[in-house]
Motif scaffolding. Structure first.
Motif, short mmCIF file in Angstrom:
data_model
loop_
_atom_site.label_atom_id
_atom_site.label_comp_id
_atom_site.label_asym_id
_atom_site.label_seq_id
_atom_site.Cartn_x
_atom_site.Cartn_y
_atom_site.Cartn_z
N ARG A 236 0.85 -1.21 0.00
CA ARG A 236 0.00 0.00 0.00
C ARG A 236 0.88 1.26 0.00
O ARG A 236 0.60 2.23 -0.71
CB ARG A 236 -0.91 -0.01 1.24
N ALA A 237 1.95 1.23 0.79
CA ALA A 237 2.86 2.38 0.84
C ALA A 237 3.45 2.66 -0.54
O ALA A 237 3.52 3.82 -0.98
CB ALA A 237 3.98 2.11 1.84
N LYS A 238 3.82 1.59 -1.25
CA LYS A 238 4.39 1.78 -2.60
C LYS A 238 3.35 2.40 -3.54
O LYS A 238 3.67 3.30 -4.31
CB LYS A 238 4.86 0.43 -3.16
N GLU A 239 2.10 1.90 -3.44
CA GLU A 239 1.04 2.47 -4.30
C GLU A 239 0.88 3.96 -4.06
O GLU A 239 0.56 4.72 -4.96
CB GLU A 239 -0.31 1.81 -3.99
N LEU A 240 1.11 4.37 -2.81
CA LEU A 240 0.93 5.78 -2.46
C LEU A 240 2.18 6.61 -2.76
O LEU A 240 2.21 7.81 -2.48
CB LEU A 240 0.56 5.91 -0.98
N GLY A 241 3.23 5.97 -3.28
CA GLY A 241 4.40 6.72 -3.72
C GLY A 241 5.56 6.76 -2.73
O GLY A 241 6.55 7.45 -2.96
N PHE A 242 5.45 6.04 -1.61
CA PHE A 242 6.57 5.99 -0.65
C PHE A 242 7.63 4.98 -1.13
O PHE A 242 7.29 3.96 -1.71
CB PHE A 242 6.09 5.53 0.73
N GLY A 243 8.90 5.27 -0.83
CA GLY A 243 9.90 4.22 -0.89
C GLY A 243 9.71 3.35 0.34
O GLY A 243 9.09 3.78 1.31
#
Ligand code: NIG
Ligand code: FE
Length: 419
Positions: A236-243
């Protein structure tokens, strides 16, 4: 301009692996010039002096036969917290383990109580004085994690405090959201609901506010977050643009390193119990292996990460302090370098590479910091000794004489210079 160095260690040429870790790119008698906060020339002193025009405004620092190295990069800290755990430390000296104290509601949850009770302004003040301590010890770029709030409001408060301290302090701060540091007491009997909260509310709230976090991190551990839960949160974090980052295999071999590799994480951290297979996966994925020897030292009953094996297997190995109130209240990178040499088998050049250019790679900052090269930030440490080999030899004590951050002297012989 910095002149008069016995050696100028550049760490030029990007993150280091394998045998290249032993080459610090040192220039005997090297010099460096900066303008507007960035390096404009670096090389043998005569070349630098010939290449750069100086004027009455040029500030010249004479290193007086001491060594000059890149500012240290600390890619893993939890320095935004309130309270302390000195009592727990004493209990651990008496034989209690970190896990036993955590199971009794101490550990991270103790710091969560203190941090929830603190105001944002109090956290900023505490953070600013800790950033001064880091600067005094030569750190010029630092990653800071949240993770002592564990509710949407308290995690946002911590991340806003980190953003505010970064605005008010010369050090470069890279913020990481770590709402998945522990399951808070109010969710203990329904842990899945906390994972739902992280995925459905906390991560989107953090993503919605500019400059709050660049990375998301999860404590993947028995009794904390399972591999499946961690995967769900980090996807989910990756989908939101976080590394993404993983606290992997710190207290047991749960497969955190393999998960980090699978997700293409920027880094996997701790790695005390990671088998060869997990280390090989990190090397293959280009996920930086961040070692935290201060934590092994402080836990007392823990092994050290197998850095030599990591280097053999082709991992990019970095060092960090893990500065936090429980498992490692130490923050000085020269001390971390000492432990890495004494207990993880690194030589001083390898340890310095791990604490500069490779550490920068762990937080996606290798194009900006971690080496002394034209175009990069002028983040420089002038040591009190003639060679970088002296850092672990002096056990990390008293080795930082002056610190330059973005071209400005911020530490001078043991004093922080506030603008
Ligand atoms: O990296 N492992 C989880 N987090 C920290 C400890 C934080 C604490 O004890 O407050 C660590 O060791
Ligand atoms: Fe940590």
């Amino acid at each position: 301009m910095i002149v008069g160095a016995a050696e100028l260690v550049t760490m030029a040429g990007g993150p280091r692996r394998g045998d290249r870790m032993q080459d610090p790119g040192a220039i005997p008698g090297g010099a460096l010039a900066a303008r507007g906060g960035r390096i404009v020339a670096v090389g043998p002193a005569d070349e630098v002096l010939a290449a750069v025009e100086t004027g009455p405004d040029t500030q010249v620092i004479d290193a007086r036969g001491r060594a000059v190295v890149p500012g240290f990069v600390d890619p893993h800290t939890h320095l935004c917290f309130a309270g302390d755990r000195a009592e727990e430390f004493a209990l651990r000296l008496g034989g209690a383990t970190y896990q036993e104290l955590a199971a009794r509601g101490g550990g991270i949850l103790q710091t969560v109580r203190a941090t929830r009770a603190a105001s944002q302004a109090e956290l900023v003040d505490l953070g600013l004085s800790r950033l001064d301590l880091l600067a005094l010890n030569g750190t010029t770029t630092v990653e800071v994690k949240s993770g002592y709030g564990l509710s949407t409001a308290d995690e946002l408060k911590q991340l806003r405090a980190i953003r505010e301290m970064a605005r008010r302090h010369p050090l470069t701060v890279v913020p990481t959201f770590m709402g998945a540091h522990e399951v808070p007491p109010e969710y203990r009997s329904r842990r899945e609901a906390y994972v739902d909260l992280l995925v459905g509310e906390m991560l989107p709230a953090v993503a919605a506010e500019p400059g709050l976090a660049r990375y998301a991190d999860v404590f993947t551990e028995h009794g904390v977050f399972s591999v499946e839960e961690s995967r769900r949160i980090l996807q989910r974090a990756k989908e939101l643009g976080f590394g993404v980052k993983v606290h992997a295999d710190e207290l047991s071999d749960l497969g955190g390193a393999a998960l980090a590799a699978e997700l293409g994480a920027a880094s996997a951290e701790h790695l005390l119990h990671t088998p060869d297979e997990g280390l090989a996966r990190l090397a293959e994925a280009g996920t930086v292996a961040v070692c935290l020897p201060g934590t092994s030292f402080c836990l007392m009953n823990a092994p050290y990460a197998r850095a030599r094996r990591m280097i053999e297997l082709g991992c990019t190995v970095a060092l960090a302090s893990d500065f936090n109130p429980g498992s490692c209240p130490a923050y000085a990178m020269p001390f971390v370098i000492t432990l890495a040499c004494m207990y993880m088998g690194l030589n001083p050049s390898e340890a310095l590479a791990a604490a500069t250019i490779n550490a920068a790679a762990a937080i996606g900052m290798e194009a900006e910091v971690g080496s002394l090269e034209v175009g990069k930030l002028a983040d420089v440490v002038i040591l009190s000794c003639p060679s970088h080999w002296h850092i672990p030899y002096h056990m990390g004590m008293g080795v930082v004489a002056q610190v330059v951050k973005q071209g400005r002297l911020i530490v001078d012989e043991g004093r922080v210079i506030r603008r």
